[in-house]
Design a protein around this motif. Structure first.
Motif, PDB file in Angstrom:
ATOM      1  N   ALA A   1       0.904  -1.207   0.099  1.00  0.00           N
ATOM      2  CA  ALA A   1       0.037   0.013   0.060  1.00  0.00           C
ATOM      3  C   ALA A   1       0.872   1.224  -0.017  1.00  0.00           C
ATOM      4  O   ALA A   1       0.578   2.230  -0.637  1.00  0.00           O
ATOM      5  N   GLU A   2       1.845   1.209   0.804  1.00  0.00           N
ATOM      6  CA  GLU A   2       2.958   2.442   0.941  1.00  0.00           C
ATOM      7  C   GLU A   2       3.794   2.676  -0.591  1.00  0.00           C
ATOM      8  O   GLU A   2       3.569   3.671  -1.004  1.00  0.00           O
ATOM      9  N   VAL A   3       4.179   1.504  -0.936  1.00  0.00           N
ATOM     10  CA  VAL A   3       4.664   1.669  -2.379  1.00  0.00           C
ATOM     11  C   VAL A   3       3.828   2.184  -3.361  1.00  0.00           C
ATOM     12  O   VAL A   3       4.189   3.059  -4.149  1.00  0.00           O
ATOM     13  N   SER A   4       2.458   1.875  -3.365  1.00  0.00           N
ATOM     14  CA  SER A   4       1.539   2.232  -4.374  1.00  0.00           C
ATOM     15  C   SER A   4       1.390   3.561  -4.307  1.00  0.00           C
ATOM     16  O   SER A   4       1.127   4.390  -5.118  1.00  0.00           O
ATOM     17  N   SER A   5       1.353   4.097  -2.905  1.00  0.00           N
ATOM     18  CA  SER A   5       1.123   5.537  -2.690  1.00  0.00           C
ATOM     19  C   SER A   5       2.258   6.535  -3.176  1.00  0.00           C
ATOM     20  O   SER A   5       2.229   7.498  -3.682  1.00  0.00           O
TER      21      SER A   5
ATOM     22  N   ILE B   1      13.480  -4.378   1.121  1.00  0.00           N
ATOM     23  CA  ILE B   1      13.350  -2.799   1.131  1.00  0.00           C
ATOM     24  C   ILE B   1      14.509  -2.029   1.252  1.00  0.00           C
ATOM     25  O   ILE B   1      14.665  -1.219   0.595  1.00  0.00           O
ATOM     26  N   GLY B   2      15.731  -2.786   1.899  1.00  0.00           N
ATOM     27  CA  GLY B   2      16.874  -2.299   1.867  1.00  0.00           C
ATOM     28  C   GLY B   2      17.389  -1.802   0.387  1.00  0.00           C
ATOM     29  O   GLY B   2      18.028  -1.067  -0.138  1.00  0.00           O
ATOM     30  N   GLU B   3      17.191  -2.980  -0.592  1.00  0.00           N
ATOM     31  CA  GLU B   3      17.597  -2.639  -1.903  1.00  0.00           C
ATOM     32  C   GLU B   3      16.950  -1.670  -2.563  1.00  0.00           C
ATOM     33  O   GLU B   3      17.425  -0.834  -3.223  1.00  0.00           O
ATOM     34  N   ILE B   4      15.365  -1.432  -2.450  1.00  0.00           N
ATOM     35  CA  ILE B   4      14.747  -0.338  -2.803  1.00  0.00           C
ATOM     36  C   ILE B   4      15.392   1.067  -2.298  1.00  0.00           C
ATOM     37  O   ILE B   4      15.393   1.664  -3.275  1.00  0.00           O
ATOM     38  N   GLN B   5      15.677   0.958  -1.152  1.00  0.00           N
ATOM     39  CA  GLN B   5      15.954   2.251  -0.470  1.00  0.00           C
ATOM     40  C   GLN B   5      17.419   2.640  -1.364  1.00  0.00           C
ATOM     41  O   GLN B   5      17.648   3.700  -1.438  1.00  0.00           O
ATOM     42  N   ALA B   6      18.197   1.477  -1.180  1.00  0.00           N
ATOM     43  CA  ALA B   6      19.816   2.010  -1.720  1.00  0.00           C
ATOM     44  C   ALA B   6      19.607   2.290  -3.208  1.00  0.00           C
ATOM     45  O   ALA B   6      20.269   3.137  -3.738  1.00  0.00           O
ATOM     46  N   GLY B   7      18.655   1.807  -4.087  1.00  0.00           N
ATOM     47  CA  GLY B   7      18.446   2.182  -5.359  1.00  0.00           C
ATOM     48  C   GLY B   7      17.976   3.505  -5.518  1.00  0.00           C
ATOM     49  O   GLY B   7      18.303   4.216  -6.566  1.00  0.00           O
TER      50      GLY B   7
ATOM     51  N   GLY C   1      17.858   3.229 -14.083  1.00  0.00           N
ATOM     52  CA  GLY C   1      17.586   3.157 -12.516  1.00  0.00           C
ATOM     53  C   GLY C   1      16.440   3.093 -12.144  1.00  0.00           C
ATOM     54  O   GLY C   1      15.867   2.339 -11.127  1.00  0.00           O
ATOM     55  N   LEU C   2      15.526   3.668 -12.873  1.00  0.00           N
ATOM     56  CA  LEU C   2      14.132   3.438 -12.283  1.00  0.00           C
ATOM     57  C   LEU C   2      13.259   2.330 -12.815  1.00  0.00           C
ATOM     58  O   LEU C   2      12.682   1.654 -12.213  1.00  0.00           O
ATOM     59  N   THR C   3      13.915   1.742 -13.815  1.00  0.00           N
ATOM     60  CA  THR C   3      13.456   0.347 -14.414  1.00  0.00           C
ATOM     61  C   THR C   3      14.051  -0.826 -13.178  1.00  0.00           C
ATOM     62  O   THR C   3      13.045  -1.449 -12.855  1.00  0.00           O
ATOM     63  N   GLU C   4      15.110  -0.522 -12.991  1.00  0.00           N
ATOM     64  CA  GLU C   4      15.777  -1.678 -11.878  1.00  0.00           C
ATOM     65  C   GLU C   4      14.903  -1.333 -10.770  1.00  0.00           C
ATOM     66  O   GLU C   4      14.667  -2.432  -9.983  1.00  0.00           O
ATOM     67  N   LEU C   5      14.728  -0.156 -10.063  1.00  0.00           N
ATOM     68  CA  LEU C   5      13.664  -0.119  -9.231  1.00  0.00           C
ATOM     69  C   LEU C   5      12.256  -0.654  -9.284  1.00  0.00           C
ATOM     70  O   LEU C   5      11.813  -1.196  -8.221  1.00  0.00           O
ATOM     71  N   GLY C   6      11.794  -0.441 -10.467  1.00  0.00           N
ATOM     72  CA  GLY C   6      10.556  -1.121 -10.563  1.00  0.00           C
ATOM     73  C   GLY C   6      10.619  -2.498 -10.751  1.00  0.00           C
ATOM     74  O   GLY C   6       9.550  -3.168 -10.363  1.00  0.00           O
ATOM     75  N   GLU C   7      11.728  -3.155 -11.107  1.00  0.00           N
ATOM     76  CA  GLU C   7      11.888  -4.619 -10.984  1.00  0.00           C
ATOM     77  C   GLU C   7      12.007  -5.002  -9.538  1.00  0.00           C
ATOM     78  O   GLU C   7      11.246  -6.043  -9.002  1.00  0.00           O
TER      79      GLU C   7
ATOM     80  N   ALA D   1       9.241  -7.374  -7.680  1.00  0.00           N
ATOM     81  CA  ALA D   1       9.803  -8.604  -7.072  1.00  0.00           C
ATOM     82  C   ALA D   1       9.168  -8.655  -5.530  1.00  0.00           C
ATOM     83  O   ALA D   1       8.826  -9.514  -4.882  1.00  0.00           O
ATOM     84  N   LEU D   2       9.027  -7.425  -4.879  1.00  0.00           N
ATOM     85  CA  LEU D   2       8.199  -7.213  -3.533  1.00  0.00           C
ATOM     86  C   LEU D   2       6.784  -7.661  -3.731  1.00  0.00           C
ATOM     87  O   LEU D   2       6.413  -8.414  -2.737  1.00  0.00           O
TER      88      LEU D   2
END
Length: 162
Positions: free
Chosen positions: A61-65, A111-117, A143-149, A153-154
């Motif tokens: 829910a937070e990631v969607s927001s 989450i750590g991977e998303i934050q670092a990215g 970078g945004l594509t990688e974050l989207g992946e 995955a989450l």
């Protein structure tokens, strides 16, 4: 010529927005994803964040927001640059706070991977603009594509399909 912090952050926002437009954002939830099982929220006053399913529901829910707010930066940049800057700062803060909401080790790693990215993306955008590097758009898009992946995955992990 040195740019002040506000101008660099604004420029970083512009680069991120351009990257979002080029990449199609990639952070928005995948429409083909099965719904995440809805979990009852943890009882009020409880220090425990809840089960993995509850934590997943909160995170998705937070990631969607956050993704929704990311989509608003572009429209605000032209009409309300200070609002766009504030929104970008708020997004960065919210991404940084994601790990405070969970205790599950598997979720913490994702989450750590998303934050670092995200942190690397913002730092690259800021430095690129300060240096006048026009190749930043391509790197930001990647970078945004990688974050989207990573977000997908989450979502898949939380839906039980990963």
């Amino acid at each position: 010529m040195l740019m002040n912090r506000s101008a660099r952050t604004g420029a970083a926002a512009a680069v991120l927005v351009a990257g979002l437009l080029v990449s199609g954002c990639g952070l928005l939830p995948s429409p083909s994803m099965p719904p995440v099982p809805t979990a009852e929220p943890a009882p009020s006053g409880s220090a425990e964040p809840g089960t993995q399913a509850q934590q997943c529901a909160q995170l998705v829910a937070e990631v969607s927001s956050i993704a929704t707010d990311l989509g608003q930066i572009g429209s605000r940049l032209g009409t309300d640059p200070l609002g766009a800057l504030a929104l970008l700062g708020g997004i960065t803060e919210r991404i940084g706070d994601l790990e405070t909401r969970v205790t599950d080790p598997a979720l913490l790693g994702r989450i750590g991977e998303i934050q670092a990215g995200w942190d690397a993306l913002v730092a690259d955008a800021t430095e690129s603009i300060s240096a006048g590097d026009t190749s930043a758009f391509e790197r930001i898009g990647s970078g945004l594509t990688e974050l989207g992946e990573q977000v997908t995955a989450l979502q898949e992990f939380c839906a039980g399909t990963a």
